[in-house]
Structure formats: C-alpha cells, structure tokens
Design a protein around this motif. Structure first.
Motif, PDB file in Angstrom:
ATOM      1  N   ALA A 214      -7.458  85.477 -20.872  1.00 25.71           N
ATOM      2  CA  ALA A 214      -6.328  84.834 -20.446  1.00 25.71           C
ATOM      3  C   ALA A 214      -5.291  84.487 -21.427  1.00 25.71           C
ATOM      4  O   ALA A 214      -4.318  83.468 -21.150  1.00 25.71           O
ATOM      5  N   TYR A 215      -5.332  84.859 -22.401  1.00 24.64           N
ATOM      6  CA  TYR A 215      -4.299  84.788 -23.700  1.00 24.64           C
ATOM      7  C   TYR A 215      -3.063  84.771 -23.201  1.00 24.64           C
ATOM      8  O   TYR A 215      -1.992  84.145 -23.441  1.00 24.64           O
ATOM      9  N   GLY A 216      -2.663  86.267 -22.484  1.00 29.38           N
ATOM     10  CA  GLY A 216      -1.460  86.364 -22.135  1.00 29.38           C
ATOM     11  C   GLY A 216      -0.649  85.347 -21.093  1.00 29.38           C
ATOM     12  O   GLY A 216       0.496  85.160 -21.409  1.00 29.38           O
ATOM     13  N   VAL A 217      -1.443  84.588 -20.442  1.00 32.18           N
ATOM     14  CA  VAL A 217      -0.986  83.335 -19.626  1.00 32.18           C
ATOM     15  C   VAL A 217      -0.181  82.452 -20.541  1.00 32.18           C
ATOM     16  O   VAL A 217       1.010  81.803 -19.902  1.00 32.18           O
ATOM     17  N   ILE A 218      -0.888  82.130 -21.937  1.00 34.55           N
ATOM     18  CA  ILE A 218      -0.251  81.085 -22.642  1.00 34.55           C
ATOM     19  C   ILE A 218       0.555  81.691 -23.561  1.00 34.55           C
ATOM     20  O   ILE A 218       1.803  81.061 -23.661  1.00 34.55           O
ATOM     21  N   GLU A 219       0.283  82.846 -23.990  1.00 35.96           N
ATOM     22  CA  GLU A 219       1.478  83.433 -24.937  1.00 35.96           C
ATOM     23  C   GLU A 219       2.755  83.839 -24.582  1.00 35.96           C
ATOM     24  O   GLU A 219       3.705  83.825 -25.041  1.00 35.96           O
ATOM     25  N   LYS A 220       2.783  83.605 -23.201  1.00 37.77           N
ATOM     26  CA  LYS A 220       4.021  84.196 -22.284  1.00 37.77           C
ATOM     27  C   LYS A 220       4.916  82.772 -22.255  1.00 37.77           C
ATOM     28  O   LYS A 220       5.828  82.860 -21.880  1.00 37.77           O
ATOM     29  N   ARG A 221       4.239  81.615 -22.583  1.00 36.38           N
ATOM     30  CA  ARG A 221       4.889  80.421 -22.366  1.00 36.38           C
ATOM     31  C   ARG A 221       4.916  79.729 -23.796  1.00 36.38           C
ATOM     32  O   ARG A 221       3.875  78.979 -24.063  1.00 36.38           O
ATOM     33  N   ARG A 223       6.249  77.091 -25.136  1.00 30.63           N
ATOM     34  CA  ARG A 223       6.264  75.799 -24.988  1.00 30.63           C
ATOM     35  C   ARG A 223       4.637  75.401 -24.892  1.00 30.63           C
ATOM     36  O   ARG A 223       4.297  74.430 -25.632  1.00 30.63           O
ATOM     37  N   TRP A 224       4.035  75.793 -24.002  1.00 33.33           N
ATOM     38  CA  TRP A 224       2.852  75.526 -23.627  1.00 33.33           C
ATOM     39  C   TRP A 224       1.699  75.782 -24.853  1.00 33.33           C
ATOM     40  O   TRP A 224       0.932  75.280 -25.135  1.00 33.33           O
ATOM     41  N   LEU A 225       2.215  77.137 -25.392  1.00 31.43           N
ATOM     42  CA  LEU A 225       1.131  77.569 -26.705  1.00 31.43           C
ATOM     43  C   LEU A 225       1.610  76.523 -27.839  1.00 31.43           C
ATOM     44  O   LEU A 225       0.470  76.073 -28.436  1.00 31.43           O
ATOM     45  N   LEU A 227       2.474  73.424 -27.282  1.00 33.78           N
ATOM     46  CA  LEU A 227       1.735  72.159 -27.207  1.00 33.78           C
ATOM     47  C   LEU A 227       0.269  72.029 -27.293  1.00 33.78           C
ATOM     48  O   LEU A 227      -0.173  71.105 -27.843  1.00 33.78           O
ATOM     49  N   LEU A 228      -0.470  73.426 -26.797  1.00 33.33           N
ATOM     50  CA  LEU A 228      -1.690  73.242 -26.875  1.00 33.33           C
ATOM     51  C   LEU A 228      -2.372  73.462 -28.182  1.00 33.33           C
ATOM     52  O   LEU A 228      -3.289  72.722 -28.670  1.00 33.33           O
ATOM     53  N   THR A 229      -1.649  74.431 -29.043  1.00 31.62           N
ATOM     54  CA  THR A 229      -2.367  74.456 -30.484  1.00 31.62           C
ATOM     55  C   THR A 229      -2.161  72.917 -31.304  1.00 31.62           C
ATOM     56  O   THR A 229      -2.925  72.738 -31.992  1.00 31.62           O
ATOM     57  N   ASN A 230      -1.051  72.459 -31.031  1.00 34.20           N
ATOM     58  CA  ASN A 230      -0.997  71.025 -31.612  1.00 34.20           C
ATOM     59  C   ASN A 230      -1.769  70.018 -31.272  1.00 34.20           C
ATOM     60  O   ASN A 230      -2.550  69.533 -32.003  1.00 34.20           O
ATOM     61  N   LEU A 231      -2.252  70.003 -29.888  1.00 35.27           N
ATOM     62  CA  LEU A 231      -3.287  69.130 -29.312  1.00 35.27           C
ATOM     63  C   LEU A 231      -4.767  69.675 -29.820  1.00 35.27           C
ATOM     64  O   LEU A 231      -5.528  68.468 -30.331  1.00 35.27           O
ATOM     65  N   GLU A 232      -5.104  70.880 -29.829  1.00 37.99           N
ATOM     66  CA  GLU A 232      -5.994  71.448 -30.233  1.00 37.99           C
ATOM     67  C   GLU A 232      -6.205  71.191 -31.845  1.00 37.99           C
ATOM     68  O   GLU A 232      -7.482  70.822 -32.117  1.00 37.99           O
ATOM     69  N   SER A 233      -5.351  70.873 -32.556  1.00 45.05           N
ATOM     70  CA  SER A 233      -5.339  70.760 -33.939  1.00 45.05           C
ATOM     71  C   SER A 233      -6.118  69.285 -34.058  1.00 45.05           C
ATOM     72  O   SER A 233      -6.712  68.831 -34.953  1.00 45.05           O
ATOM     73  N   ARG A 234      -5.495  68.344 -33.171  1.00 40.67           N
ATOM     74  CA  ARG A 234      -6.050  67.020 -33.547  1.00 40.67           C
ATOM     75  C   ARG A 234      -7.312  66.779 -33.159  1.00 40.67           C
ATOM     76  O   ARG A 234      -7.808  65.749 -33.352  1.00 40.67           O
ATOM     77  N   ILE A 235      -7.808  67.408 -31.804  1.00 43.89           N
ATOM     78  CA  ILE A 235      -9.165  67.216 -31.346  1.00 43.89           C
ATOM     79  C   ILE A 235     -10.250  67.805 -31.653  1.00 43.89           C
ATOM     80  O   ILE A 235     -11.477  67.792 -31.503  1.00 43.89           O
ATOM     81  N   ALA A 236     -10.029  69.191 -32.634  1.00 39.80           N
ATOM     82  CA  ALA A 236     -11.012  70.226 -32.855  1.00 39.80           C
ATOM     83  C   ALA A 236     -12.270  69.475 -33.991  1.00 39.80           C
ATOM     84  O   ALA A 236     -13.324  70.129 -33.736  1.00 39.80           O
ATOM     85  N   GLY A 237     -11.963  68.381 -34.468  1.00 38.89           N
ATOM     86  CA  GLY A 237     -12.981  67.836 -35.422  1.00 38.89           C
ATOM     87  C   GLY A 237     -13.884  67.018 -34.425  1.00 38.89           C
ATOM     88  O   GLY A 237     -14.949  66.685 -35.275  1.00 38.89           O
ATOM     89  N   TYR A 238     -13.678  66.780 -33.416  1.00 41.37           N
ATOM     90  CA  TYR A 238     -14.614  66.001 -32.669  1.00 41.37           C
ATOM     91  C   TYR A 238     -16.045  66.902 -32.259  1.00 41.37           C
ATOM     92  O   TYR A 238     -15.773  67.657 -31.324  1.00 41.37           O
ATOM     93  N   GLU A 239     -17.091  66.655 -32.660  1.00 41.84           N
ATOM     94  CA  GLU A 239     -18.089  67.669 -32.631  1.00 41.84           C
ATOM     95  C   GLU A 239     -18.597  67.744 -31.301  1.00 41.84           C
ATOM     96  O   GLU A 239     -18.911  68.727 -30.907  1.00 41.84           O
ATOM     97  N   ARG A 240     -18.587  66.456 -30.580  1.00 37.98           N
ATOM     98  CA  ARG A 240     -19.174  66.562 -29.067  1.00 37.98           C
ATOM     99  C   ARG A 240     -18.453  67.670 -28.247  1.00 37.98           C
ATOM    100  O   ARG A 240     -18.897  68.016 -27.294  1.00 37.98           O
TER     101      ARG A 240
END
Length: 255
Positions: A214-221, A223-225, A227-240
C-alpha cells in the motif's frame, strides 16, 4: 529459489520507493550505534546489497549472504566497486556446520529475512560461536500484528491476507517453489536467542506507515506522507507498539 523471480525488479518496486528509503534510513542510523569502522559484520539475506553498500561505505567490512543466487548477482553488480563487501550464498534453513567461522563483530538481517527462518533456535545456536562476546546482532522482523495490513486488506475483502499474521504464518510461492513465512513476536524471538544473546533495543518500523503493498496510496499524497513520517518518528521508540508495526527492529548483544 522463490526470491529469484523478485531480483530483477526488487529495487524498483521496493528499495527505491520513498517509504522504504525512509525506513531504511532509520535502520542505517541504528547501524552507527552498533558497529564502527574496522568491524566485520555478517549480513543474512542481503537481497540486492543496499545495506551492505551502506555499511561498507562506513568503513565496515561486510560478508553479505543470501539464499537467492539472482539476488546475489544483482548485489555483486551493484557493489562491484565496493571492496569491503563480499557476497556469498547461504540458505538459513540449511546452515553449514563449518563455514562462516570468522569472529564477527555483528550480524544484521533486514526487512523480513528472519521471517523465512523455520527454526530460530537453530539460527541462534549457529550464530553464537560466530559472534564475538559483546558483538551486536540486529534484525528487522515482520511483526505478528500489522494494523495497517489488517485494515487495508479487510477493507478490500481480502481476509486471507488481512489475517495471515494473526494465524501465525503464510506461504510465499514463486517459480514453483514455496517458502513458509513466520511472524515471531519480539518476546518469542528474544526467548529463542536468550541462551546466548540479551535484548538491548526494540522499536517499530512502520507503525503508522503502510506495508509495501500500500506504499503507493501514501506516496501519492505528500502531505499524508510527511505527517505520518513525522508522527512515526515520535512514537517509534515505544517498545509496546513494536509488535503492531509492519516490522520491528530488535537488537541483541552476545553474552
């Protein structure tokens, strides 16, 4: 080998996509915490040699292995001017008793290689005498629960794919061959390696980002990409959260 068919187009369909490059960049950032110039690292399932090229570019000697001869050929061609990287065949489900006996500073297996190993305890037993005490191993493993995969495929009424990880395994078929794919949790992997290795780090790769289908769905957008990479960077360290990502990145030390 089932993955031979993927070799000619693997970089185009995965390696060179925006999301894969972003995720690989996070993995490469972890490499700098694990190994230093002059170290010798064994790579399992090197694919087309992207990680081997990065490690060698940092002054790290790499013995890169794969079970697919066609993947190895692409990797050799890509790295023909990379003197610190060598490429050898290795089937992780038919581990040789006496080969690869160098005293490695570390081992890496990225993007789902470990999921194709039928017996993790056998792999741990094989790696233990080949890794220095204090050496680091690091795996990028497809997790047992990928929320994106469940939601995306269920929405498209593909319930078999949506539930394949929950069921514990699936089968990859190509070139009239089959490979069994397993989805060990971080806890299960940690337990299988616990006789020799202790976990030191765990994070999610693709908690908010979709799996490759489903990469193409996000890569075509864009702004979504962003936003999601920014949020992912913030929460990636939560082991759970790691077990709910597309992949989790786990690091262990040889004791």
């Amino acid at each position: 080998m089932a993955f031979d068919a993927l070799a000619p187009t693997y970089d185009q369909t995965f390696t060179d996509t925006q999301i894969a490059r972003w995720l690989r960049g996070r993995v490469h950032a972890r490499f700098h915490h694990l190994w230093q110039p002059g170290n010798h690292v064994l790579e399992l399932g090197c694919g087309t040699g992207e990680d081997a090229r990065h490690l060698a570019g940092q002054g790290i000697r790499v013995t890169a292995t794969d079970g697919s001869e066609k993947m190895l050929q692409v990797a050799r061609d890509k790295n023909q001017h990379t003197p610190l990287a060598e490429f050898r065949h290795l089937d992780l489900n038919r581990l040789p008793a006496t080969d690869f006996m160098d005293n490695y500073d570390g081992v890496v297996a990225n993007f789902g290689v470990i999921n194709c190993v039928n017996d993790l305890s056998d792999l741990a037993d094989w790696l233990a005498p080949r890794v220095k005490i204090g050496g680091r191993i690091a795996f990028g493993v497809m997790s047992p629960w990928c929320l994106w995969e469940i939601a995306w495929n269920a929405a498209h009424l593909d319930f078999s794919t949506a539930t394949r990880r929950i069921r514990g395994g699936s089968t990859f078929r190509s070139n009239e061959t089959e490979i069994r794919v397993h989805y060990p949790s971080p806890r299960r992997l940690r337990q299988r390696f616990s006789s020799y290795f202790r976990q030191t780090h765990l994070e999610g790769l693709g908690i908010l980002l979709p799996p490759s289908g489903a990469y193409g769905v996000i890569e075509k957008r864009p702004r979504w990409l962003g936003l999601l990479t920014n949020l992912e960077s913030r929460i990636a360290g939560y082991e759970r959260l790691a077990r709910f990502a597309d992949h989790y990145w786990i690091e262990l030390i040889r004791e």
